[in-house]
Motif scaffolding. Structure first.
Motif, mmCIF file in Angstrom:
data_model
loop_
_atom_site.group_PDB
_atom_site.id
_atom_site.type_symbol
_atom_site.label_atom_id
_atom_site.label_comp_id
_atom_site.label_asym_id
_atom_site.label_seq_id
_atom_site.Cartn_x
_atom_site.Cartn_y
_atom_site.Cartn_z
ATOM 1 N N MET A 1 82.120 2.322 73.355
ATOM 2 C CA MET A 1 81.380 3.532 73.697
ATOM 3 C C MET A 1 79.874 3.305 73.637
ATOM 4 S SD MET A 1 83.963 6.329 71.923
ATOM 5 C CE MET A 1 82.636 7.369 71.420
ATOM 6 N N SER A 2 79.422 2.494 72.678
ATOM 7 C CA SER A 2 77.982 2.243 72.587
ATOM 8 C C SER A 2 77.491 1.345 73.726
ATOM 9 C CB SER A 2 77.610 1.647 71.227
ATOM 10 O OG SER A 2 78.089 0.325 71.109
ATOM 11 N N ILE A 3 78.327 0.404 74.174
ATOM 12 C CA ILE A 3 77.947 -0.503 75.261
ATOM 13 C C ILE A 3 77.974 0.214 76.611
ATOM 14 C CG2 ILE A 3 78.635 -2.565 76.569
ATOM 15 C CD1 ILE A 3 79.835 -3.656 73.958
ATOM 16 N N THR A 4 79.038 1.012 76.846
ATOM 17 C CA THR A 4 79.271 1.570 78.181
ATOM 18 C C THR A 4 78.825 3.020 78.336
ATOM 19 O OG1 THR A 4 81.497 2.381 77.665
ATOM 20 C CG2 THR A 4 81.306 0.094 78.459
ATOM 21 N N GLY A 5 78.725 3.734 77.218
ATOM 22 C CA GLY A 5 78.434 5.162 77.294
ATOM 23 C C GLY A 5 79.641 5.971 77.749
ATOM 24 N N ARG A 6 80.815 5.352 77.768
ATOM 25 C CA ARG A 6 82.033 6.002 78.226
ATOM 26 C C ARG A 6 83.096 5.979 77.128
ATOM 27 N NH1 ARG A 6 83.020 3.870 84.411
ATOM 28 N NH2 ARG A 6 80.948 4.296 85.206
ATOM 29 N N ARG A 7 84.016 6.965 77.226
ATOM 30 C CA ARG A 7 85.083 7.087 76.224
ATOM 31 C C ARG A 7 86.438 6.652 76.761
ATOM 32 N NH1 ARG A 7 83.461 10.467 72.116
ATOM 33 N NH2 ARG A 7 85.607 10.787 71.492
ATOM 34 N N THR A 8 86.564 6.531 78.102
ATOM 35 C CA THR A 8 87.861 6.300 78.719
ATOM 36 C C THR A 8 88.153 4.814 78.922
ATOM 37 O OG1 THR A 8 86.887 6.485 80.924
ATOM 38 C CG2 THR A 8 87.795 8.502 79.949
ATOM 39 N N VAL A 9 89.442 4.487 79.018
ATOM 40 C CA VAL A 9 89.864 3.133 79.334
ATOM 41 C C VAL A 9 90.552 3.152 80.689
ATOM 42 C CG1 VAL A 9 90.074 2.316 76.969
ATOM 43 C CG2 VAL A 9 92.032 3.430 78.026
ATOM 44 N N PRO A 10 90.555 2.028 81.386
ATOM 45 C CA PRO A 10 89.944 0.771 80.967
ATOM 46 C C PRO A 10 88.432 0.790 81.173
ATOM 47 C CG PRO A 10 90.812 0.530 83.180
ATOM 48 C CD PRO A 10 91.187 1.919 82.714
ATOM 49 N N GLN A 11 87.745 -0.062 80.440
ATOM 50 C CA GLN A 11 86.356 -0.408 80.730
ATOM 51 C C GLN A 11 86.383 -1.902 81.003
ATOM 52 O OE1 GLN A 11 83.790 1.642 81.301
ATOM 53 N NE2 GLN A 11 85.241 3.311 80.950
ATOM 54 N N SER B 1 84.821 -14.814 83.745
ATOM 55 C CA SER B 1 85.756 -14.279 82.750
ATOM 56 C C SER B 1 85.861 -12.768 82.935
ATOM 57 C CB SER B 1 85.265 -14.604 81.344
ATOM 58 O OG SER B 1 84.038 -13.948 81.101
ATOM 59 N N VAL B 2 87.028 -12.214 82.582
ATOM 60 C CA VAL B 2 87.250 -10.776 82.689
ATOM 61 C C VAL B 2 87.645 -10.259 81.314
ATOM 62 C CG1 VAL B 2 88.631 -8.947 83.749
ATOM 63 C CG2 VAL B 2 87.984 -10.961 85.101
ATOM 64 N N THR B 3 86.946 -9.219 80.865
ATOM 65 C CA THR B 3 87.242 -8.562 79.600
ATOM 66 C C THR B 3 87.541 -7.104 79.911
ATOM 67 O OG1 THR B 3 85.696 -10.022 78.461
ATOM 68 C CG2 THR B 3 86.362 -8.030 77.285
ATOM 69 N N MET B 4 88.590 -6.575 79.280
ATOM 70 C CA MET B 4 88.977 -5.193 79.545
ATOM 71 C C MET B 4 89.304 -4.495 78.232
ATOM 72 S SD MET B 4 92.068 -3.777 82.015
ATOM 73 C CE MET B 4 91.665 -4.941 83.281
ATOM 74 N N TYR B 5 88.630 -3.367 78.001
ATOM 75 C CA TYR B 5 88.988 -2.505 76.872
ATOM 76 C C TYR B 5 90.170 -1.657 77.318
ATOM 77 C CZ TYR B 5 84.617 -3.723 74.514
ATOM 78 O OH TYR B 5 83.603 -4.403 73.891
ATOM 79 N N THR B 6 91.261 -1.670 76.532
ATOM 80 C CA THR B 6 92.492 -1.003 76.924
ATOM 81 C C THR B 6 93.141 -0.273 75.749
ATOM 82 O OG1 THR B 6 93.929 -2.882 76.382
ATOM 83 C CG2 THR B 6 92.999 -2.846 78.593
ATOM 84 N N THR B 7 94.206 0.472 76.084
ATOM 85 C CA THR B 7 95.115 1.024 75.076
ATOM 86 C C THR B 7 96.533 0.632 75.492
ATOM 87 O OG1 THR B 7 95.318 3.126 76.255
ATOM 88 C CG2 THR B 7 93.631 3.004 74.519
ATOM 89 N N ALA B 8 97.501 0.895 74.613
ATOM 90 C CA ALA B 8 98.883 0.455 74.854
ATOM 91 C C ALA B 8 99.492 1.098 76.097
ATOM 92 C CB ALA B 8 99.749 0.755 73.633
#
Length: 85
Positions: A46-56, A3-10
């Motif tokens: 941010m808590s899982i990845t330590g990053r602020r940018t997308v995509p994650q 499975s692939v999960t991606m944190y994104t913005t519009a």
């Protein structure tokens, strides 16, 4: 296939590029978590990845990182084996 999960913005050109690369590798479904619509999900990312940018990007339980990380993984020949699980 994993499975692939991606944190994104519009509006995120890197998110679009990452989705195109994954699609070219046969990924038909990506669970998108829109952090621009849900501040709680932004904090979680941010808590899982330590990053602020997308995509994650997550493939299975593996945090791949962002679009550049995904492209590098593909260039190294490691993306397809990760997707295959």
């Amino acid at each position: 296939m994993q499975s692939v999960t991606m944190y994104t913005t519009a509006v995120c050109p890197y998110c679009i590029r990452a989705k195109q690369l994954l699609s070219s590798k046969g990924v038909t479904a990506i669970e998108e978590i829109r952090i621009d619509l849900d501040p709680v999900e932004r904090e979680k990312m941010m808590s899982i990845t330590g990053r602020r940018t997308v995509p994650q990007i997550f493939i299975g339980d593996t945090h791949v990182g962002g679009c550049d990380d995904l492209v590098a993984l593909n260039a190294a020949g490691k993306l397809e084996p990760l997707l295959a699980g």
